[in-house]
Structures are given as C-alpha cells and as structure tokens.
Design a protein around this motif. Sequence first.
Motif, short mmCIF file in Angstrom:
data_model
loop_
_atom_site.label_atom_id
_atom_site.label_comp_id
_atom_site.label_asym_id
_atom_site.label_seq_id
_atom_site.Cartn_x
_atom_site.Cartn_y
_atom_site.Cartn_z
N LEU A 299 0.80 -1.28 -0.18
CA LEU A 299 -0.07 0.03 0.06
C LEU A 299 0.87 1.27 0.01
O LEU A 299 1.75 1.47 0.53
N PRO A 301 0.66 5.16 1.17
CA PRO A 301 -0.10 5.90 1.86
C PRO A 301 -0.52 7.21 1.25
O PRO A 301 -1.38 7.98 1.81
N HIS A 303 -1.31 8.40 -2.03
CA HIS A 303 -2.51 8.49 -3.18
C HIS A 303 -3.25 6.85 -3.13
O HIS A 303 -3.89 6.92 -4.26
N GLN A 304 -2.95 6.30 -2.17
CA GLN A 304 -3.74 4.97 -2.01
C GLN A 304 -3.72 4.04 -3.16
O GLN A 304 -4.38 2.84 -3.42
N GLN A 306 -2.05 0.55 -4.71
CA GLN A 306 -1.99 -0.50 -4.32
C GLN A 306 -1.56 -1.83 -5.32
O GLN A 306 -1.70 -1.63 -6.27
N GLY A 318 -5.95 2.22 -7.24
CA GLY A 318 -5.30 3.66 -7.41
C GLY A 318 -4.64 4.39 -8.60
O GLY A 318 -4.68 3.34 -9.73
#
Length: 356
Positions: A299, A301, A303-304, A306, A318
């Motif tokens: 992950l 953190p 801009h999310q 994955q 994302g």
Amino acid sequence: MSTDDLVRLGNRIDDIEVVSGRPRFPVPGTRAEKRAERQVAGWFILAAIMGLAFIVFFIAWPHDWVAPGEPGSVEYVLYTPIIGVTLGIAVLATGMGVIAYSKKLLPEDLTIQQRHDGRSNELERRTAAARLVQAGEQSGLGRRKLIVRSLGAAGGVLGVGVAVAAFGGLVKNPWKEGDESPLLVTEWRSDNGERVYVRKFDGNPEDVVLVRAGDLEPGSMETVFPFKESDRNNPEKLAETVRSADSPVMLIRLRSNVSVIKRAGQEDFNYGSLFAYSKICSHMGCPTSLYEDQTMRILCPCHQSQFQANEYARPVFGPAARPLAQLPIAVDDQGYLYARSDFIEPVGPGFWERRP
C-alpha cells in the motif's frame, strides 16, 4: 465621440447614476500626493526585493537532503520556509500595493447602478472600456513614474520568479552521464564486480546488519538497503547509501501456500518465497511503506495505490499505472541475501524519456 462623451453615454445605457465624484487630490503635486505615491511605490519595491530574494534562494540555497544533526542540516530544513516566506511576501506586497493605490490615489466616486441580466452588447462594452480609460486618466497613473517603475519591477521580478519555480527543475541535465545517469542507476549496482548485500537499518548509519534468508517470518516485510563491504569503514558512504532516495527496498516473504505470478523476464528474481520490490511508488515516488499480509498487497499511503505482491507487484488499485521495480536477489554461501544486479528498469515514477 470623446472618452467623456462615451462615459456619459455608457452611464445612461447602464442606468448608472453618479451621486458624487471628485479627484483624490484636486491639486496635483502636493506633499500629500507625493507621500501617498511613495507609500504605494514602497509596497511594489518590497515586492520586487522579495521576488528577487526568492529567485536567489530558490537557485543558490542548499537544498540537498542532509540527515538531522549533520553539518548543513539546518540550512536544508530552512530551504522550504525561506522560499515560501519570500514568495509569499512578494505576492502580499504586490496586493497591498494595488489596494493602497486604489485607496489613496484613485478618484472618490459614489455611483448607483441598476442590475441587468444577460450579456452586454458591443456599445455597452465600448462604453465600459471608456470608463476604465477615464478612471486611469483621472488617477494620474501616467504621470506617477515612481509607481509605474516600481510596479513594473515588482511584476517583472514576480514573473521571473514564477518561471524559475516552474522550470527551475529543468535547469540540470539528468542525462549528462548517459547510461550512468541518476535516473537509471541506483545504489544497488555493483561496482567492479563487488557484491551488494541486503542490509537492515537500525537508525545508526554505521551499524551494519546483514539479512539472512531465514530472518523474515512468513507473511512479514522488512525495509532493507544496499551494503558493500568496501564501505564498511566509510561512515559518510554508509549514511549516504541509507538516505539515497532510490535505495529503500521492501523485502517480503510470502507464505508457502500462496500462488505466485511472475513477470516475463523476471522469473528468477526472487529467492524462494522472498521477493524484493522497490519502495518507491511508480505513481509519484512516495514510499510504499505498508504491507497487508492477508491480501498480500503493498500500500502507498500518499494516493492509495495498491500493488499485488504475489503478482510481480502489479498495480491493482489507485492511480499507479506500472508495477514496482523488482530487485533480483540471491543467497551466498553463508546464507546472506545479496542483489544479483541493479534494477533492470528505472525505479519510481515515470518521466518523458523513460523507455517503454
């Protein structure tokens, strides 16, 4: 028609009633007028000085990362506040100069206008332009050379400052070293055939803790860095390797019952259930510092984004569009992990010249 005639006609067309109107200074050239001019010009001069300071600091102030406590760390920490304050004061001073000009030098008019909907016709637009011209003539801007020059200096310097901020990063040529350019080479590259080991970092750059294949539990992740035996007695090089932006790698040990899909051409990059992926997100370069064991997703953190760890770290959610770069790893005779080579593709986000 003259400008005054157009203004009167425009007032009638737009239902504007001039209740009162008088010049700010009926007698030109008084001390009060000169003082007001100097106050307005002072704001513009301050804007020009701060804009010039912003340009100088943006270009000349040390901006390379320095670890806290090391020489130059204070200058590095102050870089962003300094350029932010100087640019902010420059913009603020320009706005204050415009406000001061309208408050102190523009004619004092009180008008009432009826509101109308819809787009103005050609005549109304011409008369409105005439009113602007008249306001400029009544303000005496043409004869206020100090204000004109200071405003020109402020606007010019601010314009250059905006251009420097926008294009300053393009001044340096990232390709002057050819195939050795920083965007193509990382600290994981071997020099003269020297083996590059996988190293943990405990917070002290001088501590060297190598990683064995059995150190990680199934389903766990460890952030690791490159280490060369020739750097063991070189504290500066050890610290530089750890803080290098493209050094961090996520070493992940998948569980034994997990099915794995490997990327074409990288079938032998892993060692057993151990996979090493660059920690630099392929979207915007943020650190992908989170790993979820149940879903086997890496992950980011910021801009999310994955990435699926058991499927060559391909993006599954994302904005990221490319898999994380994978580091080929192996184990020596003593069980220590090392990099078989550097990454075979650039790490991090894309750039214009990046090869497909």
